[in-house]
Design a protein around this motif. Structure first.
Motif, PDB file in Angstrom:
ATOM      1  N   ILE A 197       0.846  -1.190   0.000  1.00 41.83           N
ATOM      2  CA  ILE A 197       0.000   0.000   0.000  1.00 41.83           C
ATOM      3  C   ILE A 197       0.882   1.241   0.000  1.00 41.83           C
ATOM      4  O   ILE A 197       0.685   2.178  -0.765  1.00 41.83           O
ATOM      5  N   THR A 198       1.885   1.240   0.891  1.00 39.64           N
ATOM      6  CA  THR A 198       2.874   2.301   0.945  1.00 39.64           C
ATOM      7  C   THR A 198       4.245   1.661   0.696  1.00 39.64           C
ATOM      8  O   THR A 198       4.336   0.496   0.326  1.00 39.64           O
ATOM      9  N   SER A 199       5.300   2.412   0.947  1.00 43.15           N
ATOM     10  CA  SER A 199       6.636   1.838   0.760  1.00 43.15           C
ATOM     11  C   SER A 199       6.909   0.716   1.760  1.00 43.15           C
ATOM     12  O   SER A 199       7.776  -0.128   1.527  1.00 43.15           O
ATOM     13  N   LYS A 200       6.163   0.662   2.863  1.00 44.01           N
ATOM     14  CA  LYS A 200       6.347  -0.385   3.868  1.00 44.01           C
ATOM     15  C   LYS A 200       5.065  -1.176   4.158  1.00 44.01           C
ATOM     16  O   LYS A 200       5.088  -2.404   4.201  1.00 44.01           O
ATOM     17  N   LYS A 201       3.966  -0.465   4.386  1.00 41.28           N
ATOM     18  CA  LYS A 201       2.731  -1.154   4.756  1.00 41.28           C
ATOM     19  C   LYS A 201       2.244  -2.020   3.600  1.00 41.28           C
ATOM     20  O   LYS A 201       2.106  -1.560   2.470  1.00 41.28           O
ATOM     21  N   THR A 202       1.994  -3.298   3.907  1.00 43.28           N
ATOM     22  CA  THR A 202       1.695  -4.280   2.872  1.00 43.28           C
ATOM     23  C   THR A 202       0.537  -5.172   3.294  1.00 43.28           C
ATOM     24  O   THR A 202       0.467  -5.611   4.446  1.00 43.28           O
ATOM     25  N   ILE A 203      -0.350  -5.444   2.348  1.00 42.83           N
ATOM     26  CA  ILE A 203      -1.420  -6.401   2.586  1.00 42.83           C
ATOM     27  C   ILE A 203      -0.906  -7.779   2.186  1.00 42.83           C
ATOM     28  O   ILE A 203      -0.380  -7.963   1.084  1.00 42.83           O
ATOM     29  N   THR A 204      -1.034  -8.737   3.080  1.00 40.94           N
ATOM     30  CA  THR A 204      -0.537 -10.079   2.806  1.00 40.94           C
ATOM     31  C   THR A 204      -1.303 -11.089   3.630  1.00 40.94           C
ATOM     32  O   THR A 204      -1.977 -10.738   4.604  1.00 40.94           O
ATOM     33  N   ASN A 205      -1.204 -12.340   3.249  1.00 38.01           N
ATOM     34  CA  ASN A 205      -1.846 -13.425   3.977  1.00 38.01           C
ATOM     35  C   ASN A 205      -0.781 -14.175   4.753  1.00 38.01           C
ATOM     36  O   ASN A 205       0.093 -14.811   4.159  1.00 38.01           O
ATOM     37  N   LEU A 206      -0.810 -14.090   6.085  1.00 36.80           N
ATOM     38  CA  LEU A 206       0.174 -14.769   6.919  1.00 36.80           C
ATOM     39  C   LEU A 206      -0.277 -16.202   7.177  1.00 36.80           C
ATOM     40  O   LEU A 206      -1.290 -16.436   7.831  1.00 36.80           O
ATOM     41  N   ILE A 207       0.485 -17.145   6.643  1.00 41.35           N
ATOM     42  CA  ILE A 207       0.164 -18.566   6.782  1.00 41.35           C
ATOM     43  C   ILE A 207       1.197 -19.203   7.709  1.00 41.35           C
ATOM     44  O   ILE A 207       2.395 -19.171   7.422  1.00 41.35           O
ATOM     45  N   VAL A 208       0.732 -19.748   8.821  1.00 45.74           N
ATOM     46  CA  VAL A 208       1.626 -20.291   9.847  1.00 45.74           C
ATOM     47  C   VAL A 208       1.552 -21.815   9.855  1.00 45.74           C
ATOM     48  O   VAL A 208       0.461 -22.398   9.851  1.00 45.74           O
ATOM     49  N   ASN A 209       2.719 -22.461   9.844  1.00 44.20           N
ATOM     50  CA  ASN A 209       2.796 -23.919   9.900  1.00 44.20           C
ATOM     51  C   ASN A 209       3.921 -24.324  10.849  1.00 44.20           C
ATOM     52  O   ASN A 209       4.988 -23.700  10.863  1.00 44.20           O
ATOM     53  N   SER A 210       3.708 -25.370  11.616  1.00 43.85           N
ATOM     54  CA  SER A 210       4.769 -25.892  12.461  1.00 43.85           C
ATOM     55  C   SER A 210       5.716 -26.735  11.617  1.00 43.85           C
ATOM     56  O   SER A 210       5.337 -27.247  10.554  1.00 43.85           O
ATOM     57  N   LEU A 211       6.949 -26.888  12.079  1.00 39.56           N
ATOM     58  CA  LEU A 211       7.925 -27.691  11.351  1.00 39.56           C
ATOM     59  C   LEU A 211       7.418 -29.115  11.125  1.00 39.56           C
ATOM     60  O   LEU A 211       7.669 -29.718  10.072  1.00 39.56           O
ATOM     61  N   ASN A 212       6.702 -29.647  12.102  1.00 39.67           N
ATOM     62  CA  ASN A 212       6.232 -31.033  12.008  1.00 39.67           C
ATOM     63  C   ASN A 212       5.158 -31.229  10.955  1.00 39.67           C
ATOM     64  O   ASN A 212       4.869 -32.358  10.553  1.00 39.67           O
ATOM     65  N   HIS A 213       4.536 -30.121  10.515  1.00 36.69           N
ATOM     66  CA  HIS A 213       3.457 -30.221   9.528  1.00 36.69           C
ATOM     67  C   HIS A 213       3.795 -29.419   8.273  1.00 36.69           C
ATOM     68  O   HIS A 213       2.908 -28.886   7.602  1.00 36.69           O
ATOM     69  N   TYR A 214       5.085 -29.362   7.953  1.00 34.28           N
ATOM     70  CA  TYR A 214       5.535 -28.585   6.804  1.00 34.28           C
ATOM     71  C   TYR A 214       6.645 -29.356   6.112  1.00 34.28           C
ATOM     72  O   TYR A 214       7.500 -29.963   6.765  1.00 34.28           O
ATOM     73  N   SER A 215       6.639 -29.346   4.791  1.00 34.59           N
ATOM     74  CA  SER A 215       7.623 -30.115   4.033  1.00 34.59           C
ATOM     75  C   SER A 215       8.526 -29.188   3.232  1.00 34.59           C
ATOM     76  O   SER A 215       8.196 -28.024   2.991  1.00 34.59           O
ATOM     77  N   ILE A 216       9.645 -29.719   2.780  1.00 32.12           N
ATOM     78  CA  ILE A 216      10.560 -28.942   1.962  1.00 32.12           C
ATOM     79  C   ILE A 216       9.889 -28.544   0.640  1.00 32.12           C
ATOM     80  O   ILE A 216      10.141 -27.462   0.101  1.00 32.12           O
ATOM     81  N   GLU A 217       9.012 -29.415   0.127  1.00 36.39           N
ATOM     82  CA  GLU A 217       8.295 -29.075  -1.113  1.00 36.39           C
ATOM     83  C   GLU A 217       7.429 -27.844  -0.924  1.00 36.39           C
ATOM     84  O   GLU A 217       7.321 -27.008  -1.836  1.00 36.39           O
ATOM     85  N   GLU A 218       6.827 -27.695   0.250  1.00 36.80           N
ATOM     86  CA  GLU A 218       5.985 -26.531   0.514  1.00 36.80           C
ATOM     87  C   GLU A 218       6.817 -25.266   0.653  1.00 36.80           C
ATOM     88  O   GLU A 218       6.357 -24.172   0.313  1.00 36.80           O
ATOM     89  N   LEU A 219       8.048 -25.407   1.155  1.00 43.28           N
ATOM     90  CA  LEU A 219       8.927 -24.245   1.248  1.00 43.28           C
ATOM     91  C   LEU A 219       9.405 -23.829  -0.142  1.00 43.28           C
ATOM     92  O   LEU A 219       9.430 -22.639  -0.459  1.00 43.28           O
ATOM     93  N   LEU A 220       9.766 -24.804  -0.970  1.00 45.10           N
ATOM     94  CA  LEU A 220      10.289 -24.488  -2.301  1.00 45.10           C
ATOM     95  C   LEU A 220       9.202 -24.019  -3.259  1.00 45.10           C
ATOM     96  O   LEU A 220       9.436 -23.139  -4.090  1.00 45.10           O
ATOM     97  N   SER A 221       8.007 -24.588  -3.145  1.00 41.87           N
ATOM     98  CA  SER A 221       6.918 -24.246  -4.065  1.00 41.87           C
ATOM     99  C   SER A 221       5.630 -24.026  -3.275  1.00 41.87           C
ATOM    100  O   SER A 221       4.707 -24.841  -3.323  1.00 41.87           O
ATOM    101  N   PRO A 222       5.548 -22.919  -2.538  1.00 43.26           N
ATOM    102  CA  PRO A 222       4.349 -22.671  -1.734  1.00 43.26           C
ATOM    103  C   PRO A 222       3.108 -22.510  -2.607  1.00 43.26           C
ATOM    104  O   PRO A 222       3.185 -21.979  -3.720  1.00 43.26           O
ATOM    105  N   ILE A 223       2.003 -22.992  -2.108  1.00 53.98           N
ATOM    106  CA  ILE A 223       0.746 -22.932  -2.856  1.00 53.98           C
ATOM    107  C   ILE A 223       0.140 -21.539  -2.727  1.00 53.98           C
ATOM    108  O   ILE A 223       0.085 -20.964  -1.638  1.00 53.98           O
ATOM    109  N   ASP A 224      -0.288 -20.975  -3.856  1.00 57.98           N
ATOM    110  CA  ASP A 224      -0.962 -19.681  -3.826  1.00 57.98           C
ATOM    111  C   ASP A 224      -2.305 -19.825  -3.125  1.00 57.98           C
ATOM    112  O   ASP A 224      -3.110 -20.702  -3.467  1.00 57.98           O
TER     113      ASP A 224
END
Length: 402
Positions: A197-224
């Motif tokens: 919106i500004t040079s800093k303020k940004t609209i975004t979707n914060l998606i939180v996952n624990s390490l135990n429920h997250y894979s390297i594939e999700e880090l490399l190719s996150p789903i939109d």
């Protein structure tokens, strides 16, 4: 640092599973050396901090790994073990003699080399870019993961992202992604679909996952993952206008002065100005401002039925760039695109909201004149009507899969 050389040149990694008594025994009979500078280091096996190696006082190692915080040591150790649990043969702090760089974690997956850099402190943009260019030059894909402490949350779906954090921005198929990690909670925080919106303020979707429920594939190719953005965008744009007008020295603001010279008010700009654009992270200047410049320099000079050559729109944008009235961002890990995509997307969106009609790749026709509201209420109603009527078109321009 977590890896050092023994006297015989063999590496010892504290990232592996060790019993403390075994390490104490090794330490009593062995000297350790920094893999880069060769200076002696000492193994520290305290009960409060992550076990690590530290240079002796007065050392001159240029890599300065002794400045690593407990937060950083813990974070990269957790990420290393996370990869190993997935069966990935990862290397911790493996100095590459060819690149002359030492990624926090290096690994190979499906014949592609990767380097994870868990960055907890702000470093100069030039160093960030240089490391990134070096990785890419040698065929290594860098995955910069920001410390969660660098993310400043404002409220739901609104965060403050400075230019340093924007350096971490990667582009997925149709959206943006900034990966962050918190070693305290053991969670990944992905900033998905960042629209500034500004040079800093940004609209975004914060998606939180624990390490135990997250894979390297999700880090490399996150789903939109599209999320509601339009109401927040409209509200934050109104706040931006108010902030400009009420800030100290507003009467000296060059942008506001230019509006005044052109008999325009920031609060009654046409509804077609200040639209959310998917590739806008390439431009540091707020969308509200650079789109206003395009209206002043191009669109207001054409009437219904007139033809506009796209090259003239680019030229007008470029003039503002050369005068430093529009500033760009550096996004070294975002791929091959640039700010011209944002400009093209804005022109395309203007065809979606029935202001322009595409004739061919280089020309558009004006379908209707842009109306300047006569009052603040007229502007608010015009903007609300535009976003209601073309809600699907605007949303799909940001999230093409929806």
């Amino acid at each position: 640092m977590l890896v050092a050389n023994k006297s015989n040149g063999e590496k010892l990694s504290l990232g592996e599973r060790w019993e403390k008594s075994d390490l104490i025994g090794i330490r009593s009979t062995e000297k350790f050396h920094c893999p880069e500078c060769g200076e002696e280091v000492v193994m520290k096996l305290g009960s409060k901090k992550v076990w690590h190696f530290s240079h002796l006082a007065g050392g001159s190692c240029q890599y300065e790994y002794d400045r690593e915080s407990e937060y950083h040591l813990s974070g990269k150790l957790q990420l290393f073990n996370w990869l190993k649990k997935q069966g990935i043969n990862a290397e911790l702090e493996q100095f590459d003699q060819q690149m002359k760089q030492k990624p926090d974690i290096a690994f190979e997956l499906q014949n592609q080399k990767y380097a994870i850099e868990f960055q907890c402190s702000v470093i100069p943009e030039e160093i960030f870019e240089k490391r990134t260019r070096t990785y890419l030059h040698y065929g290594v894909i860098p995955i910069w993961v920001a410390a969660e402490t660098l993310v400043r949350r404002k409220k739901n779906n609104v965060v403050s992202i400075n230019n340093f954090l924007y350096l971490f921005t990667r582009q997925t198929r149709h959206s943006w992604n900034i990966p962050a990690f918190c070693p305290i909670s053991g969670q990944f925080i992905n900033l998905n679909g960042a629209i500034p919106i500004t040079s800093k303020k940004t609209i975004t979707n914060l998606i939180v996952n624990s390490l135990n429920h997250y894979s390297i594939e999700e880090l490399l190719s996150p789903i939109d993952k599209p999320f509601p953005i339009l109401k927040t965008w409209q509200a934050e744009n109104q706040k931006l206008k108010s902030r400009y007008l009420t800030s100290p020295g507003a009467w000296q603001n060059p942008f506001l002065k230019e509006l005044y010279r052109n008999h325009l008010s920031l609060l009654t700009l046409p509804a077609e100005i200040g639209l959310p654009i998917r590739s806008s992270p390439y431009i540091e200047t707020p969308s509200l401002i650079w789109q206003t410049f395009l209206y002043l320099d191009v669109f207001r000079h054409y009437q219904k039925g007139d033809i506009i050559i796209y090259a003239n729109i680019r030229e007008a944008f470029n003039r503002r760039l050369s005068r430093k009235e529009i500033k760009l961002r550096t996004l070294p890990v975002a791929g091959q695109r640039d700010h011209w995509y944002a400009l093209a997307e804005y022109v395309l969106l203007l065809t979606k909201v029935s202001f322009l009609e595409r004739i061919d790749s280089g020309t558009v026709r004006v379908l209707r004149e842009i109306i300047v509201p006569g009052s603040i209420n007229e502007q608010i109603n015009a903007e609300a009507n535009l976003f209601t009527k073309y809600r699907n078109e605007i949303t799909q321009s940001i999230f093409p899969l929806t």
